[in-house]
Design a protein around this motif. Structure first.
Motif, PDB file in Angstrom:
ATOM      1  N   PRO A  77       0.828  -1.206   0.000  1.00  0.00           N
ATOM      2  CA  PRO A  77       0.000   0.000   0.000  1.00  0.00           C
ATOM      3  C   PRO A  77       0.854   1.244   0.000  1.00  0.00           C
TER       4      PRO A  77
ATOM      5  N   THR B  46       2.537   4.661   0.927  1.00  0.00           N
ATOM      6  CA  THR B  46       2.904   5.246   2.224  1.00  0.00           C
ATOM      7  C   THR B  46       3.136   6.730   2.058  1.00  0.00           C
ATOM      8  N   ASP B  47       2.861   7.462   3.156  1.00  0.00           N
ATOM      9  CA  ASP B  47       3.049   8.912   3.162  1.00  0.00           C
ATOM     10  C   ASP B  47       4.331   9.232   3.891  1.00  0.00           C
TER      11      ASP B  47
ATOM     12  N   GLY C 283      -8.646  15.787   5.401  1.00  0.00           N
ATOM     13  CA  GLY C 283      -8.186  15.412   4.090  1.00  0.00           C
ATOM     14  C   GLY C 283      -9.070  14.373   3.409  1.00  0.00           C
TER      15      GLY C 283
ATOM     16  N   VAL D 235     -10.457  10.782   1.862  1.00  0.00           N
ATOM     17  CA  VAL D 235     -10.560   9.454   2.462  1.00  0.00           C
ATOM     18  C   VAL D 235      -9.454   8.563   1.909  1.00  0.00           C
ATOM     19  N   ARG D 236      -8.756   7.886   2.782  1.00  0.00           N
ATOM     20  CA  ARG D 236      -7.688   6.997   2.339  1.00  0.00           C
ATOM     21  C   ARG D 236      -8.270   5.741   1.699  1.00  0.00           C
ATOM     22  N   PRO D 237      -7.596   5.231   0.676  1.00  0.00           N
ATOM     23  CA  PRO D 237      -8.103   3.990   0.065  1.00  0.00           C
ATOM     24  C   PRO D 237      -7.947   2.820   1.022  1.00  0.00           C
TER      25      PRO D 237
ATOM     26  N   PRO E 195      -6.726  -0.604   2.438  1.00  0.00           N
ATOM     27  CA  PRO E 195      -5.423  -1.274   2.269  1.00  0.00           C
ATOM     28  C   PRO E 195      -5.543  -2.492   1.368  1.00  0.00           C
TER      29      PRO E 195
END
Length: 389
Positions: free
Chosen positions: A7, A9-10, A274, A276-278, A280
């Motif tokens: 996945p 990463t930030d 922010g 929505v994160r996808p 995993p």
């Protein structure tokens, strides 16, 4: 082929300013507390005549008497509250406190009012006339509802209330208490305001019994309630805490300004929600599941050439890593290095690494023979690796 990438990463570092977003609100809170302590008003001065006062003009004896007899009594330093309230000889009953007291009565409170100043009664809505001055106490007779006769001691002050209302008890041929209804509550006006002072309760007459009878009658109006001796109208008030001081003049403007600054700092430095994160990615499959999937695809499609190239490319990557070569090295150079450093057959290895399909044909026996050759070549190359000394 399955995608084995993990996945996203930030890796962006958090700005130093955003990590200290709490510093501005914390500093504002400390400044507000400091200003409140420095500029807030101190405790009010206290006059005599409270339930703490043991002098002749105080009401400490009445409070202690009721408390010792387990009446539900308490001292109140708030402008209003409770169910039954005794306001005895108030000295600090200003317009604001009187308005709060009157509103409390209209909400259902029961108030006993004993005043020596007609202005105090007018502030709560009763037009009274006060006559007589303080003079040595004299004994007199009093009667209570039900015919109970008492011998009480009182001073010379008399309070005459407005007409109307019901009476409770009598003294010297006049009413002892007159009860005036105020919406949901009542005001009990004591016509002899000195009956409950310490001097008269200590005189050995029935003033103490009168105090108990009066308290019982008022508490029956509010079953389960408590009787509060009002200290707020004497200047005994709960000292305001820092928060209360911050919203009193002259601190009100400073408090609002610093609150706006703190809100602006929170908005600027605070974390934001922010997009929505996808979700995993699912975990990678095991080797057995991968082989089963490849075998199933091979059985359905019959693409034996693709299966051969998958195993061939895996062997080429392993040889590059083992020989210390960079990725994408030409197969001819890999074969030469393997022959020189591992003793492999360069021609046979090069033929396998450059073949796009099983060398013996496209059938199943040809694929099996090609797989065996790749496995044999891998064993020769990796088992002949020089051992570290």
């Amino acid at each position: 082929m399955l995608d084995s990438s993990g996945p996203p990463t930030d890796d962006a570092a958090t700005a130093p300013g955003s990590r200290l977003w709490w510093a501005v609100p914390a500093a504002a809170t400390l400044l507000l507390g400091l200003f409140g302590l420095l500029f807030g008003r101190g405790p009010e001065t206290v006059d005599r005549g409270t339930s703490y006062d043991a002098s002749d003009r105080g009401f400490r004896a009445a409070y202690l008497l009721l408390d010792e007899l387990d009446y539900p009594v308490e001292r109140s330093r708030r402008a209003a509250g409770g169910d039954v309230r005794w306001v005895l000889h108030p000295t600090r009953l200003d317009d604001k406190a009187a308005a709060e007291l009157d509103a409390w009565v209209k909400r259902g409170g029961v108030l006993l009012l004993a005043v020596t100043d007609a202005g105090d009664a007018r502030r709560v809505g009763l037009a009274v006339a006060v006559s007589g001055d303080w003079e040595p106490a004299a004994g007199t007779g009093a009667s209570l509802p039900g015919g109970e006769a008492l011998s009480v001691q009182t001073d010379g002050t008399t309070v005459a209330g407005p007409p109307g209302g019901r009476t409770w008890g009598a003294v010297d041929g006049g009413p002892l208490v007159t009860v005036y209804s105020r919406e949901r509550g009542e005001i009990w006006l004591l016509h002899r305001p000195d009956l409950l002072t310490n001097a008269n309760l200590r005189a050995g007459t029935d003033n103490g019994l009168l105090a108990c009878r009066l308290a019982s009658a008022m508490l029956r109006e509010r079953p389960g309630g408590r009787l509060a001796f009002d200290e707020f109208t004497h200047g005994l008030r709960d000292r305001p805490d820092v928060v209360e001081l911050l919203f009193r003049p002259p601190m009100t403007a400073v408090t609002v300004e610093l609150a706006l600054v703190a809100a602006l700092a929170l908005w600027h430095f605070g974390s934001r929600f922010g997009p929505v994160r996808p979700a995993p990615l699912p975990p990678r499959r095991s080797k057995e599941e991968f082989l089963d999937a490849m075998a199933e695809l091979l059985a359905r499609k019959g693409d034996r050439a693709e299966a051969f190239r998958t195993v061939r490319d895996d062997l080429l990557r392993r040889l590059e890593a083992d020989l210390g070569l960079s990725a994408g090295t030409p197969p001819a150079l890999v074969a030469d290095e393997a022959a020189r450093r591992r003793g492999a057959d360069a021609a046979a290895l090069l033929r396998l690494l450059t073949a796009g399909a099983p060398p013996q044909g496209r059938g199943a026996p040809a694929l099996l023979d090609a797989m065996n050759q790749l496995e044999t070549t891998a064993d020769e190359c990796f088992q002949s690796r020089p051992r570290p000394r």
